[in-house]
Design an enzyme around this catalytic site. Sequence first.
Site, PDB file in Angstrom:
ATOM      1  N   ASN A  27      19.031  48.530  50.382  1.00  0.00           N
ATOM      2  CA  ASN A  27      17.710  48.657  49.770  1.00  0.00           C
ATOM      3  C   ASN A  27      17.414  47.335  49.065  1.00  0.00           C
ATOM      4  O   ASN A  27      17.983  47.051  48.018  1.00  0.00           O
ATOM      5  CB  ASN A  27      17.727  49.826  48.770  1.00  0.00           C
ATOM      6  CG  ASN A  27      16.465  49.896  47.938  1.00  0.00           C
ATOM      7  OD1 ASN A  27      15.447  49.286  48.281  1.00  0.00           O
ATOM      8  ND2 ASN A  27      16.521  50.638  46.837  1.00  0.00           N
ATOM      9  N   LYS A  42      14.712  46.342  47.648  1.00  0.00           N
ATOM     10  CA  LYS A  42      13.769  46.426  46.519  1.00  0.00           C
ATOM     11  C   LYS A  42      12.743  45.287  46.643  1.00  0.00           C
ATOM     12  O   LYS A  42      12.369  44.942  47.750  1.00  0.00           O
ATOM     13  CB  LYS A  42      14.538  46.401  45.198  1.00  0.00           C
ATOM     14  CG  LYS A  42      15.702  47.413  45.197  1.00  0.00           C
ATOM     15  CD  LYS A  42      16.344  47.594  43.880  1.00  0.00           C
ATOM     16  CE  LYS A  42      17.468  48.622  44.038  1.00  0.00           C
ATOM     17  NZ  LYS A  42      18.062  49.003  42.775  1.00  0.00           N
ATOM     18  N   HIS A  84      13.181  57.100  45.445  1.00  0.00           N
ATOM     19  CA  HIS A  84      14.134  56.223  44.752  1.00  0.00           C
ATOM     20  C   HIS A  84      13.892  56.313  43.243  1.00  0.00           C
ATOM     21  O   HIS A  84      12.749  56.467  42.801  1.00  0.00           O
ATOM     22  CB  HIS A  84      13.983  54.786  45.236  1.00  0.00           C
ATOM     23  CG  HIS A  84      15.071  53.909  44.694  1.00  0.00           C
ATOM     24  ND1 HIS A  84      14.993  53.340  43.453  1.00  0.00           N
ATOM     25  CD2 HIS A  84      16.283  53.574  45.210  1.00  0.00           C
ATOM     26  CE1 HIS A  84      16.121  52.666  43.230  1.00  0.00           C
ATOM     27  NE2 HIS A  84      16.913  52.785  44.284  1.00  0.00           N
ATOM     28  N   GLU A 139      13.674  54.222  41.017  1.00  0.00           N
ATOM     29  CA  GLU A 139      12.687  53.279  40.463  1.00  0.00           C
ATOM     30  C   GLU A 139      11.263  53.772  40.724  1.00  0.00           C
ATOM     31  O   GLU A 139      10.358  53.548  39.922  1.00  0.00           O
ATOM     32  CB  GLU A 139      12.936  51.877  41.040  1.00  0.00           C
ATOM     33  CG  GLU A 139      14.169  51.261  40.385  1.00  0.00           C
ATOM     34  CD  GLU A 139      14.995  50.351  41.275  1.00  0.00           C
ATOM     35  OE1 GLU A 139      14.458  49.831  42.274  1.00  0.00           O
ATOM     36  OE2 GLU A 139      16.193  50.170  40.972  1.00  0.00           O
ATOM     37  N   GLU A 145      22.077  58.942  43.823  1.00  0.00           N
ATOM     38  CA  GLU A 145      22.157  57.697  43.075  1.00  0.00           C
ATOM     39  C   GLU A 145      22.031  57.982  41.585  1.00  0.00           C
ATOM     40  O   GLU A 145      20.912  58.121  41.071  1.00  0.00           O
ATOM     41  CB  GLU A 145      21.034  56.750  43.501  1.00  0.00           C
ATOM     42  CG  GLU A 145      21.068  56.389  44.971  1.00  0.00           C
ATOM     43  CD  GLU A 145      20.372  55.065  45.231  1.00  0.00           C
ATOM     44  OE1 GLU A 145      21.013  54.177  45.788  1.00  0.00           O
ATOM     45  OE2 GLU A 145      19.197  54.925  44.865  1.00  0.00           O
ATOM     46  N   GLY A 202      22.269  49.162  39.588  1.00  0.00           N
ATOM     47  CA  GLY A 202      22.052  47.800  39.121  1.00  0.00           C
ATOM     48  C   GLY A 202      22.744  47.492  37.802  1.00  0.00           C
ATOM     49  O   GLY A 202      22.496  46.465  37.182  1.00  0.00           O
ATOM     50  N   SER A 233      25.586  50.506  42.414  1.00  0.00           N
ATOM     51  CA  SER A 233      26.591  49.445  42.273  1.00  0.00           C
ATOM     52  C   SER A 233      27.712  49.506  43.316  1.00  0.00           C
ATOM     53  O   SER A 233      28.866  49.221  43.015  1.00  0.00           O
ATOM     54  CB  SER A 233      27.178  49.440  40.860  1.00  0.00           C
ATOM     55  OG  SER A 233      26.138  49.214  39.918  1.00  0.00           O
ATOM     56  N   GLY A 292      21.948  45.592  45.094  1.00  0.00           N
ATOM     57  CA  GLY A 292      22.379  44.207  44.869  1.00  0.00           C
ATOM     58  C   GLY A 292      23.265  43.632  45.961  1.00  0.00           C
ATOM     59  O   GLY A 292      23.012  42.520  46.462  1.00  0.00           O
TER      60      GLY A 292
HETATM   61  P1  PGA Z   1      22.506  48.809  43.251  1.00  0.00           P
HETATM   62  O1  PGA Z   1      21.201  49.621  43.690  1.00  0.00           O
HETATM   63  O2  PGA Z   1      23.463  48.826  44.422  1.00  0.00           O
HETATM   64  O3  PGA Z   1      22.026  47.424  42.931  1.00  0.00           O
HETATM   65  O4  PGA Z   1      23.082  49.502  42.073  1.00  0.00           O
HETATM   66  C1  PGA Z   1      21.299  50.784  44.460  1.00  0.00           C
HETATM   67  C2  PGA Z   1      19.923  51.354  44.714  1.00  0.00           C
HETATM   68  O5  PGA Z   1      19.071  51.313  43.810  1.00  0.00           O
HETATM   69  O6  PGA Z   1      19.630  51.866  45.813  1.00  0.00           O
END
Ligand code: PGA
Length: 252
Positions: A10, A12, A93, A95, A165, A171, A209, A231
């Site tokens: 992803n 983003k 998601h 976010e 998640e 993140g 993460s 990330g």
């Molecule tokens: P992250 O994000 O691997 O940076 O923690 C995961 C996601 O939001 O799908």
Amino acid sequence: MKKGFIIAGNWKMNKTVKEAVEFVNWLENNIEFNDMVEVLIFPPFVSLYELSKIVKNVKIGSQNMYFEENGAFTGEISPVMLKGIVDYVLIGHSERRNIFNESNELLNKKLKSAISHGFKTVFCVGEKLEERESGNTEKVIKEQIIKGFEGIDKKDIENVVIAYEPVWAIGTGKTATPQQAQEVHEFIRELLVSYFDLNGENYILYGGSVKPENSNDLLSMKDIDGALIGGASLKTRSFSDIIHNSYKILNP
Ligand code: PGA
């Protein structure tokens, strides 16, 4: 026995069209593909069309989608526009839920719309830190799933990929331990069986993460069928390492 994995990135709000094309070309030319592992990327909208012309093994999906087909919805992208370009649509998601205030009701409309337009879907759920600390993880996940899937046919729910998640792990560098993730994945699978009367074979991905150093332990857990990676999906090296690591779990 693992049925296979979905390893999804992803991106983003990262990467220009040029960077996206370079990245996907690199993947197509440098990783080994394996029938048991689906490699999927969710790039920003503006890159999707270019990528759709170059992908061979990599699948692509949109990070969001509005539920209406067209009309006065400034800034939104509809299922009709995505048709023929993406394989998957990512819905819910954290976010989108937390920064853009998307409710369970809105996400239910988006999920219905994506399914009715023939897209494969990845539906995200996850609790916030205070919800975990107050012992409400299962309650929150259950509500997100039940409201998200309301009114959707059993045969369609069977094909929804779920991504668990935990918001506190996204993140932040804090990963759920493999046991913490497994517990919630098992809870989700049991809910699909008990509440929706499904066979419980949905793919359930873990996100938060995930990186090459922890992907083996997470993906080895019984109910973890893949990863949704933020990330670590932005660098070819870390993303391809996670993909290659997953092959070793399937063929030890
Ligand atoms: P992250 O994000 O691997 O940076 O923690 C995961 C996601 O939001 O799908």
